[in-house]
Design a protein around this motif. Structure first.
Motif, PDB file in Angstrom:
ATOM      1  N   ALA A  53       0.832  -1.211   0.000  1.00 42.08           N
ATOM      2  CA  ALA A  53       0.000   0.000   0.000  1.00 42.08           C
ATOM      3  C   ALA A  53       0.864   1.258   0.000  1.00 42.08           C
ATOM      4  O   ALA A  53       0.559   2.220  -0.721  1.00 42.08           O
ATOM      5  N   ILE A  57       0.844   4.065  -2.854  1.00 47.50           N
ATOM      6  CA  ILE A  57       0.584   5.484  -2.569  1.00 47.50           C
ATOM      7  C   ILE A  57       1.695   6.338  -3.162  1.00 47.50           C
ATOM      8  O   ILE A  57       1.436   7.368  -3.791  1.00 47.50           O
ATOM      9  N   VAL A 122      -4.155   0.584  -5.587  1.00 48.46           N
ATOM     10  CA  VAL A 122      -3.775   1.695  -4.719  1.00 48.46           C
ATOM     11  C   VAL A 122      -3.234   2.859  -5.541  1.00 48.46           C
ATOM     12  O   VAL A 122      -3.591   4.020  -5.307  1.00 48.46           O
TER      13      VAL A 122
END
Length: 148
Positions: A53, A57, A122
């Motif tokens: 994640a 990001i 993501v």
């Protein structure tokens, strides 16, 4: 005769080498722990999810979504030997050779797809929330022979 020089250069928005390498090392450790059945299993799994994640990001924020296609390959390069060793630890030397060979060839298709899918979602979500790039300059600048 006058000489003319064309210089075409595109600059990347941000380097992703270091974050991707760190993520690949974390994923290699997570995969090793999961296969060797050493240490806390749930903690290792969550560490992998959180690392994926965070890389997603970062890639979405830097608008480097194409790196999502390369990341599973980099992860495989870092993890194939530890995964093979983990299979030998878990299943014994002889059986582990064959199980490890299966995991680093056929099994990696599933592992790589999960990494690609997680990173892709993501990255896409972060990039869509961030919005489009605000580059107001033209994509191409042409200088004529008289310098204009």
């Amino acid at each position: 005769m006058s000489g003319m020089v064309f210089q075409v250069r595109e600059r990347a928005r941000g380097n992703v080498t270091t974050p991707m390498m760190l993520w690949a090392v974390v994923m290699a450790v997570v995969i090793f722990i999961r296969e060797a059945h050493r240490g806390p299993q749930t903690g290792a799994l969550w560490a992998g999810v959180i690392a994926t994640a965070l890389l997603g990001i970062y890639l979405g924020w830097r608008r480097r979504g194409a790196a999502v296609f390369i990341a599973p390959i980099v992860s495989w390069l870092f993890a194939w030997l530890p995964l093979w060793i983990a299979a030998m630890i878990h299943d014994g030397f002889i059986k582990g050779l064959f199980v490890g060979l299966f995991l680093v060839t056929i099994g990696w298709i599933g592992i790589g797809f999960l990494e690609f899918f997680g990173l892709g979602i993501v990255t896409f979500v972060v990039r869509s929330f961030r919005g489009s790039s605000n580059s107001s300059g033209p994509d191409v600048i042409i200088f004529g022979p008289d310098g204009r």
